[in-house]
Design an enzyme around this catalytic site. Structure first.
Site, PDB file in Angstrom:
ATOM      1  N   HIS A   1     -34.019 -13.066   5.391  1.00  0.00           N
ATOM      2  CA  HIS A   1     -33.205 -12.047   6.066  1.00  0.00           C
ATOM      3  C   HIS A   1     -32.941 -10.856   5.132  1.00  0.00           C
ATOM      4  O   HIS A   1     -33.239  -9.708   5.472  1.00  0.00           O
ATOM      5  CB  HIS A   1     -31.884 -12.685   6.511  1.00  0.00           C
ATOM      6  CG  HIS A   1     -30.943 -11.752   7.208  1.00  0.00           C
ATOM      7  ND1 HIS A   1     -30.748 -11.773   8.562  1.00  0.00           N
ATOM      8  CD2 HIS A   1     -30.145 -10.752   6.738  1.00  0.00           C
ATOM      9  CE1 HIS A   1     -29.880 -10.838   8.902  1.00  0.00           C
ATOM     10  NE2 HIS A   1     -29.489 -10.203   7.807  1.00  0.00           N
ATOM     11  N   GLU A   2     -32.421 -11.155   3.956  1.00  0.00           N
ATOM     12  CA  GLU A   2     -32.094 -10.061   3.032  1.00  0.00           C
ATOM     13  C   GLU A   2     -33.347  -9.342   2.570  1.00  0.00           C
ATOM     14  O   GLU A   2     -33.350  -8.129   2.367  1.00  0.00           O
ATOM     15  CB  GLU A   2     -31.292 -10.576   1.830  1.00  0.00           C
ATOM     16  CG  GLU A   2     -29.935 -11.172   2.184  1.00  0.00           C
ATOM     17  CD  GLU A   2     -29.084 -10.278   3.083  1.00  0.00           C
ATOM     18  OE1 GLU A   2     -29.236  -9.039   3.017  1.00  0.00           O
ATOM     19  OE2 GLU A   2     -28.290 -10.818   3.879  1.00  0.00           O
TER      20      GLU A   2
HETATM   21 ZN   LIG Z   1     -28.310  -8.486   7.797  1.00  0.00          ZN
END
Ligand SMILES: [Zn+2]
Length: 675
Positions: free
Chosen positions: A463-464
């Site tokens: 995600h990051e």
């Molecule tokens: Zn996010």
């Protein structure tokens, strides 16, 4: 000399001392003021170049100093840095206020804005001009003096009310404790939660166990505690926060906040507060948000009702529960989940050694976008644990510097985030490349074991890194439109879409290998992960939708006639309720997202972002998850474009159509006909 006041490319961490920050801020603010003054004192007629462009590239040193400082304050802070933050934050707020209230500056911007039709601007330039103009007009720059005065009064009043709302909720949370003496009353709790409760009790010189309304205490109790009466007590305490008619009650505050927001919006020429907020969102209008929420509701409700029935009969079978109540939900769901999947983190962790997962995400980026990550050791960093990479594309062009800071330590706040030390822009024929960072708090290695991630940590890393790609692949002219500087309901697309690769065989084979045996993760396990991720998604969706609808009900129409908070809520929730209502609880009086934080008219964006990422990933699935053509479209129309154009236009260029909800429904298992 102060290293922060020299022109620097890579942040000069090793040369910076804490005492450098404040003087650097003061000098950079002064310089930025002077740069603004140059614009406003220009005697030439305002043009895009001499006003908008000059403004856009003003204050760059200040931006660099701020990003170094505030990133340190999050990732490697100490008391001294926190003290400096308290000193400089008001200075920065004052500086930005002075710009927004600068009449001479607005006059010039407005002149350019009024001529925009004849200026032959590029799309990016038009977007920038509009964004700049709106940053003034949405703060009242076009209002008459008496209306401006009223706007300032409303803003002052609202900031007090928001604060009070939050303080009341916090005080209610802190006030409550459930003190348990009999060990039978903590029956069912996992050891960790039990120990924490005993610890807390001990710290207050009490025997036994203390349960509070803080999430780390509240959630495990609701999930695992066998004693139904105690779960009921805790649940009602949680649900009745700031709804008891005493001095911590928020009902009046809710009514005041929504009325003032409405008045503010009307003053600025908008029909409602939601119209005001959504003007700068991909969803654009309350009508669109409503039809989005209602479409999902209609399609998710049958699945939610099915799941609820299943839960009801499970609870009845197990414990003879006749009427399933709110305080039974987490408890029986957890039991049912264990029965159906029997999946725990320890089974999966050996396949997710941190180093393998990082290599994996880099490989995914290489297969999709041709990126190469080379670890380098000559870059100045703020902590020895930080890893640094030079990123190149397939043609060996320099793309970005990437910093990765993965483990918890004192001085780092919790959670995971992407940030940048330098943004990307183009000027004087040069494409200045960004410096992007991912900061996380993953399970560290021990003396006997390497760092092994939970599956949740794996998806967090992806995600990051997805946000990171949005930053790294940025390719715009103006820094304020670059990378992740996009509308709020669009910013989670790159991050959430990347999480999808964590569930795919073709991707997992690249990196999910047992740290001792090298065996690739068995697909049955992956299938289980997928299925358990979709467990009770219908009910979860309904819950999210009910919050979104509640938010819109407060902000999408004139709230003047609403006088009873609970009665209003009951009407709104009537279409989404699964459990029987409890008259002693109220959601709005503790709904900090929308009444304290900045999510008003924005709660829908959680689901919106999921719809986007599922729809986008469905395109990859159709053509192959490593299909170069689809990846190139995603890069060229989304990742590289930042906020240079309306996100719906960008999305359609990538996908060929507006996002549809079907892909999410399918992924969440909401389409199957149940029995
Ligand atoms: Zn996010």
């Amino acid at each position: 000399m102060n290293p922060l006041l020299k022109k620097f490319d890579l942040a000069p961490f090793s040369k910076i001392k804490n005492e450098h920050f404040k003087p650097a801020f003061l000098k950079a603010i002064e310089d930025a003021r002077e740069e603004i003054h140059v614009i406003t004192s220009n005697t030439d007629a305002p043009t895009f170049e001499n006003t908008i462009t000059v403004l856009e590239f003003s204050g760059q040193q200040l931006d660099r100093i701020s990003s170094v400082f505030f990133n340190l304050n999050s990732a490697e802070t100490n008391e001294e840095i926190q003290k400096i933050a308290q000193e400089v934050s008001p200075l920065l707020a004052e500086f930005s206020n002075d710009i927004t209230l600068n009449k001479d500056l607005f006059k010039r911007i407005k002149k350019v804005y009024q001529q925009r039709g004849e200026l032959n601007l590029s799309i990016e330039q038009s977007t920038l001009l509009k964004k700049r103009y709106k940053s003034f007009s949405r703060n009242g720059a076009n209002l008459t003096e008496d209306k401006k005065k009223r706007l300032r009064e409303i803003d002052a009043e609202l900031s007090k009310l928001n604060l009070k709302f939050g303080e009341n909720v916090l005080a209610e949370t802190n006030k409550y404790e459930m003190h348990l003496i009999d060990e039978n009353d903590v029956d069912g709790l996992p050891n960790g939660a039990k120990e924490a409760a005993a610890q807390l009790s001990k710290s207050k010189d009490k025997k036994g166990w203390l349960i509070t309304l803080d999430y780390p205490s509240y959630i495990p109790f609701m999930k695992y505690a066998k004693n139904r009466e105690l779960r009921k007590e805790l649940s009602l305490a949680f649900g009745s926060k700031s709804f008891k008619g005493d001095d911590l009650d928020n009902q009046e505050t809710v009514l005041k906040i929504t009325r003032l927001r409405h008045e503010r919006a009307k003053l600025l020429g908008y029909a409602t507060h939601a119209h005001f907020v959504l003007e700068e969102r991909m969803a654009e209008t309350p009508k669109k948000v409503h039809s989005f929420l209602n479409e999902l509701l209609e399609k998710a409700k049958p699945a939610a009702e099915r799941e609820f029935k299943q839960l009801e009969s499970f609870a009845k079978e197990l414990d003879g529960i006749e009427r399933l109540e709110k305080w039974d939900g987490s408890y029986y769901s957890e039991k049912l989940k264990q029965k159906l999947f029997n999946l725990d983190d320890e089974q999966l962790k050996p396949y997710f050694k941190l180093e393998n997962v990082i290599e994996g995400v880099f490989k995914v980026a290489e297969k999709l976008f041709g990126l190469q990550f080379e670890q380098v050791f000559d870059i100045d960093k703020y902590h020895e644990e930080v890893k640094t990479y030079r990123v190149q594309d397939a043609e060996k062009n320099f793309i970005a510097i990437f910093y990765a800071d993965f483990h918890p330590r004192a001085g780092k706040r919790g959670g995971a985030w992407m940030t940048s030390f330098k943004s990307q822009w183009k000027k004087d024929n040069e494409n200045v490349r960004p410096h992007i960072s991912n900061v996380c708090n993953f399970t560290p290695s021990t003396e006997t074991k390497p760092s092994l991630l939970t599956f949740n940590e794996v998806t967090t890393l992806f995600h990051e890194f997805g946000h990171g790609l949005h930053g790294m692949l940025a390719n715009t002219t103006y820094p304020s439109l670059s990378g992740t500087s996009v509308y709020w309901d669009f910013v989670e697309l790159p991050s959430q879409v990347l999480e999808n690769w964590c569930y795919e065989k073709e991707a997992l084979e690249l990196f999910a290998k047992h740290y001792e045996t090298g065996e690739v993760i068995p697909m049955e396990l992956v299938q289980k992960i997928k299925e358990s991720a979709a467990f009770q998604e219908g009910m979860a969706t309904l819950r999210q939708l009910s919050f979104g609808l509640l938010d819109m009900s407060w902000h999408g129409a004139d709230p003047t006639d609403i006088t009873n908070v609970k009665a209003h809520e009951t009407v709104v929730f009537s279409g989404t309720n699964l459990y029987p209502d409890t008259p002693e609880t109220c959601m709005s009086t503790a709904f900090a997202h929308i009444f304290q934080g900045g999510y008003s008219s924005g709660y829908y964006s959680y689901k919106w972002a999921e719809v986007l990422d599922a729809d986008a990933f469905a395109y990859f699935k159709e053509e192959g998850i490593f299909n170069k053509k689809v990846a190139a479209k995603f890069k060229n129309h989304v990742l590289s474009k930042g906020g240079t154009e309306n996100p719906m236009v960008l999305y359609k260029r990538f996908r060929g159509a507006e996002p549809k909800v079907e892909a999410l429904l399918e992924r969440a298992g909401l389409l199957e006909e149940g029995t």
